[in-house]
Design a protein around this motif. Structure first.
Motif, PDB file in Angstrom:
ATOM      1  N   GLN A  92       0.815  -1.214   0.000  1.00  0.00           N
ATOM      2  CA  GLN A  92       0.000   0.000   0.000  1.00  0.00           C
ATOM      3  C   GLN A  92       0.851   1.269   0.000  1.00  0.00           C
ATOM      4  O   GLN A  92       0.323   2.376  -0.091  1.00  0.00           O
ATOM      5  N   LEU A  93       2.171   1.107   0.105  1.00  0.00           N
ATOM      6  CA  LEU A  93       3.067   2.259   0.023  1.00  0.00           C
ATOM      7  C   LEU A  93       3.096   2.814  -1.398  1.00  0.00           C
ATOM      8  O   LEU A  93       3.044   2.063  -2.373  1.00  0.00           O
ATOM      9  N   SER A  94       3.203   4.118  -1.508  1.00  0.00           N
ATOM     10  CA  SER A  94       3.468   4.722  -2.809  1.00  0.00           C
ATOM     11  C   SER A  94       4.796   4.189  -3.337  1.00  0.00           C
ATOM     12  O   SER A  94       5.697   3.857  -2.562  1.00  0.00           O
ATOM     13  N   THR A  95       4.930   4.115  -4.634  1.00  0.00           N
ATOM     14  CA  THR A  95       6.184   3.639  -5.223  1.00  0.00           C
ATOM     15  C   THR A  95       7.216   4.759  -5.359  1.00  0.00           C
ATOM     16  O   THR A  95       8.339   4.514  -5.804  1.00  0.00           O
ATOM     17  N   ALA A  96       6.842   5.987  -4.980  1.00  0.00           N
ATOM     18  CA  ALA A  96       7.764   7.122  -5.103  1.00  0.00           C
ATOM     19  C   ALA A  96       8.911   7.009  -4.103  1.00  0.00           C
ATOM     20  O   ALA A  96       8.717   6.623  -2.950  1.00  0.00           O
ATOM     21  N   LYS A  97      10.106   7.355  -4.546  1.00  0.00           N
ATOM     22  CA  LYS A  97      11.248   7.413  -3.639  1.00  0.00           C
ATOM     23  C   LYS A  97      11.110   8.623  -2.717  1.00  0.00           C
ATOM     24  O   LYS A  97      10.273   9.503  -2.927  1.00  0.00           O
ATOM     25  N   SER A  98      11.976   8.684  -1.718  1.00  0.00           N
ATOM     26  CA  SER A  98      12.024   9.872  -0.871  1.00  0.00           C
ATOM     27  C   SER A  98      12.604  11.025  -1.683  1.00  0.00           C
ATOM     28  O   SER A  98      13.325  10.812  -2.665  1.00  0.00           O
ATOM     29  N   PRO A  99      12.314  12.270  -1.305  1.00  0.00           N
ATOM     30  CA  PRO A  99      12.892  13.423  -2.022  1.00  0.00           C
ATOM     31  C   PRO A  99      14.417  13.374  -2.076  1.00  0.00           C
ATOM     32  O   PRO A  99      15.015  13.760  -3.081  1.00  0.00           O
ATOM     33  N   GLN A 100      15.034  12.911  -0.988  1.00  0.00           N
ATOM     34  CA  GLN A 100      16.496  12.798  -0.970  1.00  0.00           C
ATOM     35  C   GLN A 100      16.985  11.920  -2.115  1.00  0.00           C
ATOM     36  O   GLN A 100      17.912  12.281  -2.853  1.00  0.00           O
ATOM     37  N   GLN A 101      16.375  10.758  -2.268  1.00  0.00           N
ATOM     38  CA  GLN A 101      16.835   9.814  -3.284  1.00  0.00           C
ATOM     39  C   GLN A 101      16.437  10.255  -4.693  1.00  0.00           C
ATOM     40  O   GLN A 101      17.159   9.992  -5.656  1.00  0.00           O
ATOM     41  N   MET A 102      15.308  10.932  -4.814  1.00  0.00           N
ATOM     42  CA  MET A 102      14.939  11.483  -6.121  1.00  0.00           C
ATOM     43  C   MET A 102      15.983  12.485  -6.579  1.00  0.00           C
ATOM     44  O   MET A 102      16.449  12.451  -7.721  1.00  0.00           O
ATOM     45  N   PHE A 103      16.351  13.396  -5.664  1.00  0.00           N
ATOM     46  CA  PHE A 103      17.325  14.419  -6.035  1.00  0.00           C
ATOM     47  C   PHE A 103      18.683  13.800  -6.349  1.00  0.00           C
ATOM     48  O   PHE A 103      19.360  14.212  -7.297  1.00  0.00           O
ATOM     49  N   GLY A 104      19.081  12.805  -5.549  1.00  0.00           N
ATOM     50  CA  GLY A 104      20.361  12.155  -5.802  1.00  0.00           C
ATOM     51  C   GLY A 104      20.408  11.523  -7.178  1.00  0.00           C
ATOM     52  O   GLY A 104      21.402  11.658  -7.908  1.00  0.00           O
ATOM     53  N   ALA A 105      19.330  10.832  -7.554  1.00  0.00           N
ATOM     54  CA  ALA A 105      19.280  10.186  -8.867  1.00  0.00           C
ATOM     55  C   ALA A 105      19.293  11.220  -9.990  1.00  0.00           C
ATOM     56  O   ALA A 105      19.975  11.051 -11.007  1.00  0.00           O
ATOM     57  N   ILE A 106      18.547  12.315  -9.806  1.00  0.00           N
ATOM     58  CA  ILE A 106      18.503  13.367 -10.827  1.00  0.00           C
ATOM     59  C   ILE A 106      19.854  14.060 -10.962  1.00  0.00           C
ATOM     60  O   ILE A 106      20.303  14.384 -12.062  1.00  0.00           O
ATOM     61  N   SER A 107      20.527  14.268  -9.819  1.00  0.00           N
ATOM     62  CA  SER A 107      21.813  14.972  -9.860  1.00  0.00           C
ATOM     63  C   SER A 107      22.866  14.186 -10.639  1.00  0.00           C
ATOM     64  O   SER A 107      23.774  14.774 -11.231  1.00  0.00           O
ATOM     65  N   LYS A 108      22.728  12.847 -10.655  1.00  0.00           N
ATOM     66  CA  LYS A 108      23.724  12.028 -11.352  1.00  0.00           C
ATOM     67  C   LYS A 108      23.235  11.531 -12.715  1.00  0.00           C
ATOM     68  O   LYS A 108      23.886  10.704 -13.342  1.00  0.00           O
ATOM     69  N   SER A 109      22.100  12.041 -13.158  1.00  0.00           N
ATOM     70  CA  SER A 109      21.605  11.686 -14.493  1.00  0.00           C
ATOM     71  C   SER A 109      21.325  12.969 -15.277  1.00  0.00           C
ATOM     72  O   SER A 109      22.170  13.447 -16.033  1.00  0.00           O
ATOM     73  N   TYR A 110      20.169  13.571 -15.055  1.00  0.00           N
ATOM     74  CA  TYR A 110      19.794  14.793 -15.770  1.00  0.00           C
ATOM     75  C   TYR A 110      20.800  15.921 -15.543  1.00  0.00           C
ATOM     76  O   TYR A 110      21.263  16.564 -16.492  1.00  0.00           O
ATOM     77  N   TYR A 111      21.146  16.164 -14.273  1.00  0.00           N
ATOM     78  CA  TYR A 111      22.033  17.291 -13.970  1.00  0.00           C
ATOM     79  C   TYR A 111      23.448  17.045 -14.481  1.00  0.00           C
ATOM     80  O   TYR A 111      24.134  17.974 -14.917  1.00  0.00           O
ATOM     81  N   ALA A 112      23.895  15.789 -14.438  1.00  0.00           N
ATOM     82  CA  ALA A 112      25.219  15.460 -14.974  1.00  0.00           C
ATOM     83  C   ALA A 112      25.287  15.786 -16.466  1.00  0.00           C
ATOM     84  O   ALA A 112      26.285  16.328 -16.956  1.00  0.00           O
ATOM     85  N   LYS A 113      24.219  15.464 -17.198  1.00  0.00           N
ATOM     86  CA  LYS A 113      24.173  15.785 -18.629  1.00  0.00           C
ATOM     87  C   LYS A 113      24.145  17.293 -18.838  1.00  0.00           C
ATOM     88  O   LYS A 113      24.773  17.819 -19.761  1.00  0.00           O
ATOM     89  N   LEU A 114      23.409  18.002 -17.973  1.00  0.00           N
ATOM     90  CA  LEU A 114      23.315  19.454 -18.080  1.00  0.00           C
ATOM     91  C   LEU A 114      24.684  20.099 -17.884  1.00  0.00           C
ATOM     92  O   LEU A 114      25.047  21.055 -18.583  1.00  0.00           O
ATOM     93  N   LEU A 115      25.458  19.559 -16.937  1.00  0.00           N
ATOM     94  CA  LEU A 115      26.791  20.091 -16.655  1.00  0.00           C
ATOM     95  C   LEU A 115      27.857  19.524 -17.586  1.00  0.00           C
ATOM     96  O   LEU A 115      28.990  20.005 -17.597  1.00  0.00           O
ATOM     97  N   GLN A 116      27.483  18.469 -18.315  1.00  0.00           N
ATOM     98  CA  GLN A 116      28.414  17.767 -19.201  1.00  0.00           C
ATOM     99  C   GLN A 116      29.601  17.207 -18.413  1.00  0.00           C
ATOM    100  O   GLN A 116      30.766  17.386 -18.785  1.00  0.00           O
ATOM    101  N   VAL A 117      29.274  16.527 -17.309  1.00  0.00           N
ATOM    102  CA  VAL A 117      30.295  15.858 -16.501  1.00  0.00           C
ATOM    103  C   VAL A 117      29.874  14.409 -16.292  1.00  0.00           C
ATOM    104  O   VAL A 117      28.695  14.060 -16.420  1.00  0.00           O
ATOM    105  N   GLU A 118      30.843  13.567 -15.985  1.00  0.00           N
ATOM    106  CA  GLU A 118      30.540  12.173 -15.712  1.00  0.00           C
ATOM    107  C   GLU A 118      29.840  12.056 -14.352  1.00  0.00           C
ATOM    108  O   GLU A 118      30.249  12.712 -13.386  1.00  0.00           O
TER     109      GLU A 118
END
Length: 221
Positions: free
Chosen positions: A41-67
């Motif tokens: 019955q839990l939502s499948t959404a991650k915590s905000p901490q983990q959402m941001f961490g995943a975004i920072s190393k995917s979308y944001y990494a591409k935005l900054l053009q860094v590995e």
């Protein structure tokens, strides 16, 4: 969570309610250990901490053009449970190791500031970084008690009605009471919701649900 909740409501006869929020790792661990039969019955959404961490190393990494491997994601959190959460083997969705590398508590960061003899009141004012652009009003209130519920309900209302609700439409879920409940109408559908703060109140709420003493569609812990 709003989109997931709407999807569940549309398939209500095949779903088990209430849907629980999943943004607090302490609560998620509590449910898994104390009431494992209710984990689905839990939502499948991650915590905000983990959402941001995943975004920072995917979308944001591409935005900054860094590995992604060259980004160190650090969270400053009031809750010790966040430290354990970031070490879970499932929290590596960006494919570059842990999505969140380090978690510092607010007390730890305070001690670090004091140890370095930094006086925040003497620092020059500057704008916050906005790597993902302007946030929504729902995002602003998310971190307050009842904020997850209100943010989800406001978003659900917008998705269903195509317009923003009145600013105080869901005000009854705000506040510091240990266990709050309310009923709202969204596009003619009555929704029974509850907000519990602290695991003591949470246990009482869950036990009441299991005994059939209360019934809700959506619960924030």
């Amino acid at each position: 969570e709003a989109s997931e909740f709407i999807a569940k409501l549309k398939n209500k006869e095949n779903e088990t309610f209430p849907m629980f929020t999943s943004c607090c790792p302490g609560w998620v661990r509590f449910l898994k250990s104390q009431y494992p039969d209710m984990v689905d019955q839990l939502s499948t959404a991650k915590s905000p901490q983990q959402m941001f961490g995943a975004i920072s190393k995917s979308y944001y990494a591409k935005l900054l053009q860094v590995e992604p491997e060259n980004i160190c994601s650090i969270s400053i959190m009031p809750c010790l449970a966040k430290k354990q959460e970031c070490t879970l083997p499932t929290m590596d969705s960006a494919g570059a190791g842990p999505d969140v590398d380090i978690v510092l508590t607010t007390r730890e960061i305070e001690r670090m500031i004091l140890a370095e003899h930094i006086h925040p009141e003497e620092l020059a004012e500057e704008e916050f970084d906005m790597p993902l652009g302007v946030g929504s009003g729902a995002g602003v209130i998310f971190g307050a008690t009842g904020g997850v519920m209100e943010a989800a309900l406001r978003t659900a209302y917008h998705l269903v009605a195509g317009e923003n609700p009145d600013p105080d439409a869901f005000r009854n879920v705000r506040g510091m009471d240990g266990w709050k409940e309310a009923t709202f109408d969204i596009a003619g559908v009555p929704l029974r919701v509850a907000v519990a703060s602290g695991l003591g109140n949470t246990r009482q709420l869950v036990e009441a649900l299991r005994k059939g003493e209360v019934a809700y569609d959506f619960v924030e812990i």
